[in-house]
Motif scaffolding. Structure first.
Motif, PDB file in Angstrom:
ATOM      1  N   ALA A  14       0.834  -1.203   0.000  1.00 52.17           N
ATOM      2  CA  ALA A  14       0.000   0.000   0.000  1.00 52.17           C
ATOM      3  C   ALA A  14       0.871   1.256   0.000  1.00 52.17           C
ATOM      4  N   THR A  18       1.032   4.122  -2.961  1.00 51.91           N
ATOM      5  CA  THR A  18       0.834   5.549  -2.716  1.00 51.91           C
ATOM      6  C   THR A  18       2.008   6.362  -3.259  1.00 51.91           C
ATOM      7  N   GLN A  43      -5.066   7.842 -10.161  1.00 47.45           N
ATOM      8  CA  GLN A  43      -6.232   7.700  -9.284  1.00 47.45           C
ATOM      9  C   GLN A  43      -6.513   6.234  -8.989  1.00 47.45           C
ATOM     10  N   ASP A  46      -4.081   5.104  -6.330  1.00 45.28           N
ATOM     11  CA  ASP A  46      -4.522   5.584  -5.015  1.00 45.28           C
ATOM     12  C   ASP A  46      -5.669   4.732  -4.485  1.00 45.28           C
ATOM     13  N   GLY A  47      -6.592   4.393  -5.368  1.00 45.19           N
ATOM     14  CA  GLY A  47      -7.737   3.574  -4.958  1.00 45.19           C
ATOM     15  C   GLY A  47      -7.315   2.199  -4.488  1.00 45.19           C
ATOM     16  N   SER A  50      -5.625   2.447  -1.113  1.00 43.60           N
ATOM     17  CA  SER A  50      -6.613   2.677  -0.055  1.00 43.60           C
ATOM     18  C   SER A  50      -7.294   1.371   0.372  1.00 43.60           C
ATOM     19  N   VAL A  51      -7.697   0.571  -0.599  1.00 44.30           N
ATOM     20  CA  VAL A  51      -8.344  -0.706  -0.279  1.00 44.30           C
ATOM     21  C   VAL A  51      -7.347  -1.645   0.423  1.00 44.30           C
ATOM     22  N   GLN A  53      -4.981  -0.734   2.397  1.00 40.30           N
ATOM     23  CA  GLN A  53      -4.896  -0.274   3.794  1.00 40.30           C
ATOM     24  C   GLN A  53      -6.073  -0.806   4.612  1.00 40.30           C
ATOM     25  N   GLN A  54      -7.257  -0.805   4.020  1.00 41.90           N
ATOM     26  CA  GLN A  54      -8.434  -1.326   4.715  1.00 41.90           C
ATOM     27  C   GLN A  54      -8.304  -2.832   4.980  1.00 41.90           C
ATOM     28  N   LYS A 130      -8.628  -3.608  -8.036  1.00 42.89           N
ATOM     29  CA  LYS A 130      -9.368  -2.858  -7.008  1.00 42.89           C
ATOM     30  C   LYS A 130     -10.736  -3.482  -6.768  1.00 42.89           C
ATOM     31  N   ASN A 134     -11.934  -5.028  -3.280  1.00 44.56           N
ATOM     32  CA  ASN A 134     -13.156  -4.544  -2.627  1.00 44.56           C
ATOM     33  C   ASN A 134     -14.106  -5.691  -2.297  1.00 44.56           C
TER      34      ASN A 134
END
Length: 142
Positions: A14, A18, A43, A46-47, A50-51, A53-54, A130, A134
């Motif tokens: 992650a 970034t 973008q 980044d998406g 972010s996922v 990291q979650q 992504k 998700n």
């Protein structure tokens, strides 16, 4: 593989995503006529980051003993993360290949012919990764 090991790998990936997104934003800012759909690559990075990291957070919750992921989920997650890393590495390689694109008209023409198509392809691959991440996140958060 235990959840903390997977979480550590995901955290590193992650962070890499970034940092790479920042490089991609800067790269495309230097190409004045880069099409908007190619700029989408940053973008997408980044998406995905972010996922990731979650997912890292969800794995840490599992490691604390609050939930348990089925072994198949961990195995599948490991494969998806490998896929993300492969796309990140290909994109990084593409950026290095064309980073001095503005210094040479020939390289600029090559970017327009080859680099742009590869960036679009990688952007599509990031979108697919992504979506898969998700879905995995939704499964583990149930």
């Amino acid at each position: 593989m235990d959840p903390l090991s997977i979480a550590a790998g995901i955290a590193g990936l992650a962070t890499f995503g970034t940092q790479l997104a920042t490089k991609v934003y800067q790269f495309f800012d230097g190409i004045k006529d880069a099409p908007p759909d190619v700029r989408q690559t940053a973008q997408d990075l980044d998406g995905v980051a972010s996922v990731l990291q979650q997912l890292k957070s969800a794995l840490r919750i599992e490691a604390a003993g609050h939930v348990t992921f089925p072994p198949e989920t961990r195995r599948d997650l490991k494969e998806v993360v490998k896929g993300c890393e492969a796309v990140f590495r290909r994109l990084e390689k593409l950026m290095y290949k064309y980073e001095d694109v503005d210094t040479s008209l020939r390289k600029r023409a090559k970017w327009n012919r080859v680099g742009e198509a590869e960036a679009k392809k990688l952007s599509g691959m990031l979108t697919a990764q992504k979506l898969t991440l998700n879905l995995t996140l939704q499964l583990v958060n149930k």
